[in-house]
Design a protein around this motif. Sequence first.
Motif, PDB file in Angstrom:
ATOM      1  N   PRO A  97       5.781   0.794   1.829  1.00  0.00           N
ATOM      2  CA  PRO A  97       6.300  -0.315   1.023  1.00  0.00           C
ATOM      3  C   PRO A  97       6.426  -1.595   1.841  1.00  0.00           C
ATOM      4  CG  PRO A  97       8.065   1.197   1.591  1.00  0.00           C
ATOM      5  CD  PRO A  97       6.791   1.826   2.088  1.00  0.00           C
ATOM      6  N   ASP A 130      21.178  -6.484   5.880  1.00  0.00           N
ATOM      7  CA  ASP A 130      22.435  -7.191   5.660  1.00  0.00           C
ATOM      8  C   ASP A 130      22.576  -7.574   4.184  1.00  0.00           C
ATOM      9  OD1 ASP A 130      22.573  -6.832   8.334  1.00  0.00           O
ATOM     10  OD2 ASP A 130      22.415  -8.935   8.903  1.00  0.00           O
ATOM     11  N   PRO A 170       3.910  -2.536  -2.831  1.00  0.00           N
ATOM     12  CA  PRO A 170       4.723  -3.752  -2.777  1.00  0.00           C
ATOM     13  C   PRO A 170       6.111  -3.420  -2.269  1.00  0.00           C
ATOM     14  CG  PRO A 170       4.433  -2.998  -5.037  1.00  0.00           C
ATOM     15  CD  PRO A 170       3.581  -2.115  -4.179  1.00  0.00           C
ATOM     16  N   PHE A 171       6.849  -4.423  -1.814  1.00  0.00           N
ATOM     17  CA  PHE A 171       8.266  -4.214  -1.493  1.00  0.00           C
ATOM     18  C   PHE A 171       8.977  -3.906  -2.813  1.00  0.00           C
ATOM     19  CE2 PHE A 171      12.622  -5.184  -0.532  1.00  0.00           C
ATOM     20  CZ  PHE A 171      12.769  -4.731   0.776  1.00  0.00           C
ATOM     21  N   GLY A 227      20.870  -6.125   1.793  1.00  0.00           N
ATOM     22  CA  GLY A 227      20.829  -4.869   1.034  1.00  0.00           C
ATOM     23  C   GLY A 227      22.198  -4.223   0.931  1.00  0.00           C
ATOM     24  N   GLY A 281      16.928   0.936  10.473  1.00  0.00           N
ATOM     25  CA  GLY A 281      18.133   0.112  10.319  1.00  0.00           C
ATOM     26  C   GLY A 281      19.335   0.878   9.826  1.00  0.00           C
ATOM     27  N   GLU A 282      19.880   0.447   8.715  1.00  0.00           N
ATOM     28  CA  GLU A 282      21.140   1.021   8.233  1.00  0.00           C
ATOM     29  C   GLU A 282      21.048   1.533   6.795  1.00  0.00           C
ATOM     30  OE1 GLU A 282      24.703  -0.952   9.416  1.00  0.00           O
ATOM     31  OE2 GLU A 282      25.708  -0.541   7.522  1.00  0.00           O
ATOM     32  N   ASP A 283      20.667   0.643   5.876  1.00  0.00           N
ATOM     33  CA  ASP A 283      20.785   1.029   4.475  1.00  0.00           C
ATOM     34  C   ASP A 283      19.718   2.056   4.070  1.00  0.00           C
ATOM     35  OD1 ASP A 283      22.266   0.680   2.001  1.00  0.00           O
ATOM     36  OD2 ASP A 283      20.403  -0.144   1.209  1.00  0.00           O
ATOM     37  N   SER A 284      18.467   1.855   4.489  1.00  0.00           N
ATOM     38  CA  SER A 284      17.440   2.858   4.138  1.00  0.00           C
ATOM     39  C   SER A 284      17.762   4.191   4.817  1.00  0.00           C
ATOM     40  CB  SER A 284      16.041   2.367   4.507  1.00  0.00           C
ATOM     41  OG  SER A 284      15.940   2.070   5.882  1.00  0.00           O
ATOM     42  N   PHE A 285      18.364   4.118   5.996  1.00  0.00           N
ATOM     43  CA  PHE A 285      18.791   5.312   6.742  1.00  0.00           C
ATOM     44  C   PHE A 285      19.846   6.094   5.934  1.00  0.00           C
ATOM     45  CE2 PHE A 285      22.170   6.313  10.109  1.00  0.00           C
ATOM     46  CZ  PHE A 285      21.603   7.500  10.544  1.00  0.00           C
ATOM     47  N   TYR A 338      17.496   0.271  14.832  1.00  0.00           N
ATOM     48  CA  TYR A 338      17.273  -1.128  15.226  1.00  0.00           C
ATOM     49  C   TYR A 338      17.413  -1.237  16.744  1.00  0.00           C
ATOM     50  CZ  TYR A 338      17.576  -6.191  15.258  1.00  0.00           C
ATOM     51  OH  TYR A 338      17.328  -7.515  15.496  1.00  0.00           O
ATOM     52  N   PHE A 379       8.675   3.199   6.449  1.00  0.00           N
ATOM     53  CA  PHE A 379       9.348   1.893   6.567  1.00  0.00           C
ATOM     54  C   PHE A 379       9.932   1.875   7.973  1.00  0.00           C
ATOM     55  CE2 PHE A 379      13.424  -0.586   5.434  1.00  0.00           C
ATOM     56  CZ  PHE A 379      12.805  -1.825   5.547  1.00  0.00           C
ATOM     57  N   ASN A 411      15.925  -9.615   8.383  1.00  0.00           N
ATOM     58  CA  ASN A 411      15.949  -8.192   8.015  1.00  0.00           C
ATOM     59  C   ASN A 411      16.362  -8.108   6.552  1.00  0.00           C
ATOM     60  OD1 ASN A 411      18.952  -7.463   7.643  1.00  0.00           O
ATOM     61  ND2 ASN A 411      18.954  -8.562   9.568  1.00  0.00           N
ATOM     62  N   TYR A 412      16.319  -6.904   6.013  1.00  0.00           N
ATOM     63  CA  TYR A 412      16.736  -6.703   4.625  1.00  0.00           C
ATOM     64  C   TYR A 412      18.105  -6.045   4.542  1.00  0.00           C
ATOM     65  CZ  TYR A 412      11.941  -7.696   3.322  1.00  0.00           C
ATOM     66  OH  TYR A 412      10.744  -8.317   3.129  1.00  0.00           O
ATOM     67  N   TYR A 428      10.260  -0.578  11.987  1.00  0.00           N
ATOM     68  CA  TYR A 428       9.990  -1.792  12.748  1.00  0.00           C
ATOM     69  C   TYR A 428       8.609  -1.630  13.376  1.00  0.00           C
ATOM     70  CZ  TYR A 428      14.990  -2.145  12.086  1.00  0.00           C
ATOM     71  OH  TYR A 428      16.237  -2.180  11.504  1.00  0.00           O
ATOM     72  N   TYR A 431      28.844  -2.879  11.182  1.00  0.00           N
ATOM     73  CA  TYR A 431      27.643  -2.046  11.148  1.00  0.00           C
ATOM     74  C   TYR A 431      28.025  -0.567  11.212  1.00  0.00           C
ATOM     75  CZ  TYR A 431      24.744  -6.165  11.857  1.00  0.00           C
ATOM     76  OH  TYR A 431      24.115  -7.376  11.691  1.00  0.00           O
TER      77      TYR A 431
HETATM   78  O1  TRH Z   1      16.021  -4.454   7.059  1.00  0.00           O
HETATM   79  P1  TRH Z   1      16.631  -3.559   8.045  1.00  0.00           P
HETATM   80  O2  TRH Z   1      15.929  -3.435   9.327  1.00  0.00           O
HETATM   81  O3  TRH Z   1      18.096  -4.035   8.315  1.00  0.00           O
HETATM   82  C1  TRH Z   1      18.708  -3.824   9.561  1.00  0.00           C
HETATM   83  C2  TRH Z   1      20.044  -3.155   9.417  1.00  0.00           C
HETATM   84  O4  TRH Z   1      20.890  -3.768   8.498  1.00  0.00           O
HETATM   85  C3  TRH Z   1      20.695  -3.091  10.760  1.00  0.00           C
HETATM   86  O5  TRH Z   1      21.972  -2.521  10.660  1.00  0.00           O
HETATM   87  C4  TRH Z   1      20.768  -4.483  11.339  1.00  0.00           C
HETATM   88  O6  TRH Z   1      21.346  -4.440  12.574  1.00  0.00           O
HETATM   89  C5  TRH Z   1      19.384  -5.048  11.447  1.00  0.00           C
HETATM   90  O7  TRH Z   1      18.768  -5.055  10.182  1.00  0.00           O
HETATM   91  C6  TRH Z   1      19.382  -6.449  11.980  1.00  0.00           C
HETATM   92  O8  TRH Z   1      16.750  -2.066   7.444  1.00  0.00           O
HETATM   93  P2  TRH Z   1      17.753  -1.446   6.353  1.00  0.00           P
HETATM   94  O9  TRH Z   1      19.156  -1.533   6.802  1.00  0.00           O
HETATM   95  O10 TRH Z   1      17.245  -0.119   6.035  1.00  0.00           O
HETATM   96  O11 TRH Z   1      17.595  -2.374   5.090  1.00  0.00           O
HETATM   97  C7  TRH Z   1      16.483  -2.353   4.272  1.00  0.00           C
HETATM   98  C8  TRH Z   1      16.890  -2.642   2.846  1.00  0.00           C
HETATM   99  O12 TRH Z   1      15.747  -2.879   2.053  1.00  0.00           O
HETATM  100  C9  TRH Z   1      17.615  -1.461   2.185  1.00  0.00           C
HETATM  101  O13 TRH Z   1      18.615  -1.964   1.307  1.00  0.00           O
HETATM  102  C10 TRH Z   1      16.525  -0.784   1.379  1.00  0.00           C
HETATM  103  C11 TRH Z   1      15.732  -1.973   0.947  1.00  0.00           C
HETATM  104  N1  TRH Z   1      14.330  -1.746   0.572  1.00  0.00           N
HETATM  105  C12 TRH Z   1      13.966  -2.002  -0.732  1.00  0.00           C
HETATM  106  O14 TRH Z   1      14.802  -2.337  -1.566  1.00  0.00           O
HETATM  107  N2  TRH Z   1      12.664  -1.864  -1.085  1.00  0.00           N
HETATM  108  C13 TRH Z   1      11.702  -1.498  -0.204  1.00  0.00           C
HETATM  109  O15 TRH Z   1      10.508  -1.386  -0.581  1.00  0.00           O
HETATM  110  C14 TRH Z   1      12.111  -1.221   1.136  1.00  0.00           C
HETATM  111  C15 TRH Z   1      11.066  -0.786   2.149  1.00  0.00           C
HETATM  112  C16 TRH Z   1      13.421  -1.363   1.501  1.00  0.00           C
END
Ligand code: TRH
Length: 354
Positions: free
Chosen positions: A217, A20, A235-236, A22, A256-260, A275, A188, A17-18, A190, A113
């Motif tokens: 993205p 943790d 792109p990401f 992020g 997830g968490e951070d984008s939320f 998630y 963005f 994932n991103y 799952y 979390y």
């Molecule tokens: O990647 P995630 O699904 O992470 C999740 C959460 O951390 C969750 O709490 C955990 O239990 C699970 O993984 C295993 O979604 P999240 O939290 O939104 O993180 C995505 C990160 O990526 C966030 O910092 C934003 C960043 N992002 C970019 O920087 N650029 C992009 O283009 C996109 C789409 C996201």
Amino acid sequence: MSRNPLRCDIFCTVVDNYGDAGVSWRLANQLANEHGWLVRLWIDDLPRLIQLAPDHAGGPVAVHHWPELWPIAWPAAETAEVVIEAFGCELPAAYVEAMAIRAQPPVWLNLEYLSAEAWVAGCHALPSPHPRLPLVKYFYFPGFAAGTGGLLRERDYERRRQAFDEAAFRAGLGLPPRLPGELTISLFSYPNPMLPGLIQAWAAWATPERPVRVLCPGSGEAVRTIGRLGLQPLPFLPQARYDELLWACDLNFVRGEDSFVRAQWAANPFVWHIYPQAEGAHLAKLEAFLATHPAGTTLRPFWLAWNGVGSLDWPAFAAALPGLDEPLKQWARSLSERPDLASGLVKFCLERLK
Ligand code: TRH
């Protein structure tokens, strides 16, 4: 007297994932930029960090690869005054042993979390003594309510937003200027079985007067056009640019968490793909958030359906979007008036390092 600048080690493992990485990266930067701490981020998946922060080498946080095999001995002088393990990742055993022989043991935090559930305030900052060594670990819970650790929000967030130029942002991504009446959406999530139905619903809803453009993205898919609906992979984006995407869209699908959390600061309508956890545990978290949010009743049917409970009614949700503007702004305002997570964490540590 506190010794400045404090040294802080943040440890993070990445599991597909991103979020943790992020969250750890965001926290590391705030501690360094806003509080002057000397921060090292130990991360097992450097390519993931480079996606989030391609220019990390130019900043104040020292990024280190957390090797699979950590040295069997580690000098106490090479431990920090504050040690943060992100999301329960287990610190290297030699590092923990070294922490215990410092003259003053470090403040050791496990960053947990995010959840809006009521029990969080009761567990935030609880100590857990080490069974063998003279060390104490504290559970540090982010949260929305008083008594929790709060949320990450940079001091310059509002200034960055004020300076944001949507037309330049779109041009920078090779997107055409916004069409009259366009509904721009970021997506963005799952893998979601509801998505094909939602795409159909968007295509049926879009007209020449209200075209729909969906920006995806990191999706790696091909461009698709169905009538007045355009699906556009991007792109990401680096983390800071992802904020800009959230500002540039009328509706943001986040996960997830951070984008939320970032969608809440952006204060544009958003839909959360939480998630998924075993036995539907995530649904209690989803309901807890909706119950605390001023627009929770309006958001609930569509959010639940996006998370697999009930059927998606896009036209009804679209009709509700204009009414979400004020409660979402009010929510962001009230959250931003609380101490941000990094400031609270600094205060917590300084009190224990006196
Ligand atoms: O990647 P995630 O699904 O992470 C999740 C959460 O951390 C969750 O709490 C955990 O239990 C699970 O993984 C295993 O979604 P999240 O939290 O939104 O993180 C995505 C990160 O990526 C966030 O910092 C934003 C960043 N992002 C970019 O920087 N650029 C992009 O283009 C996109 C789409 C996201």
